[in-house]
Design a protein around this motif. Structure first.
Motif, PDB file in Angstrom:
ATOM      1  N   PRO A 478       0.681  -1.245   0.141  1.00 18.68           N
ATOM      2  CA  PRO A 478       0.127   0.110  -0.034  1.00 18.68           C
ATOM      3  C   PRO A 478       0.917   1.220  -0.121  1.00 18.68           C
ATOM      4  CG  PRO A 478      -0.666  -1.712   1.901  1.00 18.68           C
ATOM      5  CD  PRO A 478       0.614  -1.936   1.313  1.00 18.68           C
ATOM      6  N   VAL A 479       0.566   2.167  -0.711  1.00 16.27           N
ATOM      7  CA  VAL A 479       1.393   3.374  -1.000  1.00 16.27           C
ATOM      8  C   VAL A 479       0.424   4.535  -0.890  1.00 16.27           C
ATOM      9  CG1 VAL A 479       3.274   2.328  -2.202  1.00 16.27           C
ATOM     10  CG2 VAL A 479       1.263   3.467  -3.436  1.00 16.27           C
ATOM     11  N   ALA A 480       1.086   5.724  -0.615  1.00 16.18           N
ATOM     12  CA  ALA A 480       0.141   6.940  -0.492  1.00 16.18           C
ATOM     13  C   ALA A 480       1.010   8.189  -1.065  1.00 16.18           C
ATOM     14  CB  ALA A 480      -0.343   7.249   1.125  1.00 16.18           C
ATOM     15  N   ILE A 502       2.952  -5.882  -6.281  1.00 14.85           N
ATOM     16  CA  ILE A 502       1.731  -5.005  -6.603  1.00 14.85           C
ATOM     17  C   ILE A 502       1.748  -3.875  -5.510  1.00 14.85           C
ATOM     18  CG2 ILE A 502      -0.852  -4.869  -7.033  1.00 14.85           C
ATOM     19  CD1 ILE A 502      -0.708  -7.790  -7.299  1.00 14.85           C
ATOM     20  N   ALA A 503       1.827  -2.563  -6.227  1.00 18.66           N
ATOM     21  CA  ALA A 503       1.527  -1.243  -5.451  1.00 18.66           C
ATOM     22  C   ALA A 503       0.340  -0.987  -5.566  1.00 18.66           C
ATOM     23  CB  ALA A 503       2.567  -0.271  -5.923  1.00 18.66           C
ATOM     24  N   VAL A 504      -0.490  -0.737  -4.443  1.00 19.68           N
ATOM     25  CA  VAL A 504      -1.806  -0.252  -4.226  1.00 19.68           C
ATOM     26  C   VAL A 504      -2.169   1.113  -3.620  1.00 19.68           C
ATOM     27  CG1 VAL A 504      -4.032  -0.891  -3.286  1.00 19.68           C
ATOM     28  CG2 VAL A 504      -2.438  -2.586  -3.770  1.00 19.68           C
ATOM     29  N   TYR A 505      -2.845   1.865  -4.583  1.00 14.28           N
ATOM     30  CA  TYR A 505      -2.987   3.228  -4.118  1.00 14.28           C
ATOM     31  C   TYR A 505      -4.243   3.485  -4.037  1.00 14.28           C
ATOM     32  CZ  TYR A 505      -2.896   8.395  -4.663  1.00 14.28           C
ATOM     33  OH  TYR A 505      -3.348   9.772  -4.247  1.00 14.28           O
ATOM     34  N   VAL A 506      -4.874   4.208  -2.940  1.00 14.89           N
ATOM     35  CA  VAL A 506      -6.364   4.444  -2.744  1.00 14.89           C
ATOM     36  C   VAL A 506      -6.534   5.932  -2.977  1.00 14.89           C
ATOM     37  CG1 VAL A 506      -8.054   4.025  -1.427  1.00 14.89           C
ATOM     38  CG2 VAL A 506      -6.405   2.365  -1.358  1.00 14.89           C
ATOM     39  N   PRO A 507      -6.951   6.574  -4.044  1.00 19.30           N
ATOM     40  CA  PRO A 507      -7.343   7.918  -4.147  1.00 19.30           C
ATOM     41  C   PRO A 507      -8.840   8.085  -3.743  1.00 19.30           C
ATOM     42  CG  PRO A 507      -7.483   6.883  -6.203  1.00 19.30           C
ATOM     43  CD  PRO A 507      -7.140   5.779  -5.326  1.00 19.30           C
ATOM     44  N   PHE A 508      -9.030   9.431  -3.260  1.00 19.95           N
ATOM     45  CA  PHE A 508     -10.311   9.849  -3.062  1.00 19.95           C
ATOM     46  C   PHE A 508     -11.034  10.696  -4.114  1.00 19.95           C
ATOM     47  CE2 PHE A 508      -9.288  10.050   1.668  1.00 19.95           C
ATOM     48  CZ  PHE A 508      -9.301   8.587   1.783  1.00 19.95           C
ATOM     49  N   GLU A 509     -10.052  11.072  -5.234  1.00 25.75           N
ATOM     50  CA  GLU A 509     -10.667  12.025  -5.988  1.00 25.75           C
ATOM     51  C   GLU A 509     -10.101  11.288  -7.522  1.00 25.75           C
ATOM     52  OE1 GLU A 509     -12.637  14.414  -5.741  1.00 25.75           O
ATOM     53  OE2 GLU A 509     -12.587  14.455  -3.559  1.00 25.75           O
ATOM     54  N   TYR A 533     -10.117   3.489  -6.550  1.00 29.87           N
ATOM     55  CA  TYR A 533     -10.855   4.510  -6.109  1.00 29.87           C
ATOM     56  C   TYR A 533     -11.896   4.378  -5.132  1.00 29.87           C
ATOM     57  CZ  TYR A 533     -14.172   8.511  -6.840  1.00 29.87           C
ATOM     58  OH  TYR A 533     -15.219   9.628  -6.586  1.00 29.87           O
ATOM     59  N   SER A 534     -11.853   5.345  -4.141  1.00 32.97           N
ATOM     60  CA  SER A 534     -12.812   5.308  -3.089  1.00 32.97           C
ATOM     61  C   SER A 534     -13.549   6.460  -2.815  1.00 32.97           C
ATOM     62  CB  SER A 534     -11.978   5.094  -1.639  1.00 32.97           C
ATOM     63  OG  SER A 534     -12.756   5.081  -0.574  1.00 32.97           O
TER      64      SER A 534
END
Length: 607
Positions: A478-480, A502-509, A533-534
């Motif tokens: 998980p990356v930010a 696998i790099a996982v990114y959770v954006p809000f926009e 996308y969340s």
């Protein structure tokens, strides 16, 4: 707890539903002007309290003093209207002062307003509670619990979203306006038709022994406390429906007109009726009794006045979170204030405001009336700075019609400065804490900013030492962001000889998603990036759902899934503020239950 939260706050809203949470002019006027309108209940009384030290014959001076307050109100309204168009993204006095006078002046304005909004909630709720306990003396021992319950109720309403709270709280505000309009109209009718004896008051211009300019300025400063809350609309522009600046401007003008009519009407009736301030009965109560007697209309006015005093706290809930967002974006307060909650409001700011207000009520045992001068001076300092900032802006930029704008701001700045000085001269015993807490708050702002800058220096790829190459299955990282810690985490993951990283990114926009994908392709093209996308701004649920999907597929090929969590501990600084620089809060127990290996990057690799 989750079920209770849903019951109190409601279902989560998607990010793309933000437009539905915007305020129209009718609701915004009620929510954002409640503080200013409620001051009509005590502003005129503050003038009379000063004048009565001479004699009741001096009450005619309340008329020219009220005229001076209206001049200041007009200057402030016109000035903040210009601020709305010049700074359409909100921020009010903080942004204006920071950009035109310098960061320190901006922090003085911002710090003053943050504290002032906390005082707004505590003072308003306590005043409303006093009105209730005055009507029902048996409740007096429970003043503090009742005030706390009111704060909790208003906090919960605001956590449900701006629109929902506005829909509920608008009715009492408009009932109060209606009640005072009826009171003023009937009172003026009675004076014109001769139902009020002219002997109750001294004629305008009657010579009064002992009157002085200092006393008149003191009365003017006290009456100017009725202008608290005028700046709230300029801070809350993002809460308006599009076109936000236009709607905010119209709402501001409507608030100014209502405040001017109600304030001048109450001052006139108080003078004409010869009302004197009394400890046990308010001026508005005396006017209502003179006008209607003790009947339904009297109790209707008293009831709506108590409600507006309590609901004036809602102005703080509307403006405090948005001001905190601007300070957090500049890294002067923790970034948690920029996070939207389930109902798309800045819930951290709302909760912090509620907690601080409750602490203040407990500290002063609900008797916060002597905080009103501190509350007023906390507004007039930003008034003075914002007006001065606009003067510098017009002189520097010289836009079309800048001379008129310059005159408006100059008048406003001068009068605001005079009021501020008068507060310090006449009420120093009550306002001296501002000389302590303002420098302390600014010091805290800079400490937080310094911490974020130190952490940024340690994380920045361009300034960090080259990452250590590391000499092992599907690994999820998980990356930010794109930082030195993420780089080391990926190298650590690759060293485990995986089948795939696998790099996982959770954006809000959506925009943030596209921008991050483009940066990643340039930086780590050999590492697969998955963006989740969340729309509900949750990191945990999308990540766990993705882990479950990968786990099922990996088990078919007899692969083990490992989640590598980037962990960063600053070399120095406030560890409790930034314990996980990735910005991800991973519930490792939930991952363990899924039979997923969880590891964090060893600390020595992130130094």
């Amino acid at each position: 707890m989750s079920a209770l939260k849903r019951f109190l706050i409601g279902r989560p809203l998607k990010s793309n539903e933000l437009g539905e949470q915007k305020l129209n002019k009718t609701k915004a006027l009620a929510i954002l002007s409640s503080d200013a309108l409620s001051s009509v209940a005590y502003g005129p009384e503050q003038i009379l309290i000063v004048l009565v030290t001479l004699s009741a014959a001096a009450f005619w001076y309340s008329i020219p003093i009220a005229a001076g307050v209206l001049v200041l109100l007009a200057a402030l309204i016109l000035s903040y209207r210009q601020i709305i168009y010049a700074y359409p993204h909100g921020g009010g006095a903080y942004v204006v002062s920071k950009e035109n006078l310098g960061v320190n002046y901006g922090l003085v304005a911002g710090g003053s307003l943050l504290v002032d909004y906390i005082l707004t909630v505590a003072v308003s709720v306590s005043a409303g509670t006093d009105a209730i306990t005055s009507a029902f003396p048996s409740l007096h021992p429970y003043t503090v619990p009742i005030a706390i319950v009111f704060v909790l109720c208003i906090t919960t309403l605001n956590l449900r979203g701006v629109t929902e709270s506005a829909s509920i709280l608008a009715y009492p505000v408009y009932l109060f306006v209606l009640a005072l309009f009826i009171l003023i109209a009937v009172g003026i009718y009675n004076t014109l038709t001769g139902h009020v004896s002219p002997e109750l008051h001294t004629p305008v211009g009657t010579p009064i022994a002992g009157i002085s300019l200092f006393l008149l300025l003191k009365a003017f400063a006290s009456g100017s406390s009725a202008l608290t809350g005028v700046e709230a609309i300029s801070n809350a522009i993002p809460n308006f429906k599009d076109p936000a600046p236009t709607n905010a401007s119209k709402t501001l003008m409507a608030m100014g007109a209502l405040l001017a009519i109600l304030f001048s009407g109450i001052v006139f009736l108080a003078y004409y009726y010869g009302v004197s301030p009394r400890t046990e009965v308010t001026v508005v109560s005396q006017i209502a009794e003179h006008t209607f007697g003790r009947n339904f209309m009297y109790y209707f006015i008293q009831g709506t006045t108590a409600l507006i005093l309590i609901l004036a706290a809602n102005t703080g809930y509307s403006a405090f979170p948005l001001l905190a967002v601007n300070l957090a974006k500049d890294k002067f307060i923790p970034r948690m204030f920029t996070v939207r909650g389930d109902r798309l409001g800045y819930s951290n700011g709302i909760i912090i405001l509620g907690v601080c207000s409750i602490l203040l009520i407990l500290l002063f045992k609900g008797q916060t009336e002597h905080l009103i001068p501190l509350y007023a001076v906390g507004v007039f300092i930003p008034f003075t700075l914002s007006q001065t900032g606009m003067i510098f802006k017009w002189v520097r930029e010289k836009p079309s019609g800048w001379v008129t704008k310059l005159i408006i701001n100059s008048v406003g700045a001068l009068i605001s400065l005079i009021v501020t000085i008068m507060f310090f001269l006449t009420k120093f015993a009550q306002v001296w804490p501002v000389l302590i807490f303002l420098p302390l708050i600014i010091y805290i702002f800079y400490r937080i900013r310094k911490h974020y800058e130190a952490v940024g220096d340690q994380l920045r790829l361009t300034t960090c030492e080259p990452s250590m190459p590391i000499e092992g299955n599907v690994i999820i990282v998980p990356v930010a962001g794109i930082t030195h810690v993420v780089e080391n985490s990926l190298n650590y993951a690759k060293s485990l000889n995986p089948h795939q990283v696998i790099a996982v990114y959770v954006p809000f926009e959506k925009q943030a998603e596209h921008e991050f994908e483009a940066k990643w392709m340039k930086w780590q093209p050999d590492v697969r990036l998955v963006t989740l996308y969340s729309p509900y701004r949750s990191i945990i649920q999308p990540l766990l759902k993705f882990v479950d999907t990968v786990q099922r597929k990996a088990s078919e090929s007899n692969y083990q899934v490992t989640v590598v969590i980037p962990q960063f501990i600053p070399k120095k600084g406030w560890h409790n503020i930034l314990h996980n620089q990735s910005g991800l809060v991973i519930r490792t127990k939930l991952l363990y239950r899924r039979k997923v290996i969880v590891t964090t990057v060893p600390y020595h690799l992130t130094k």
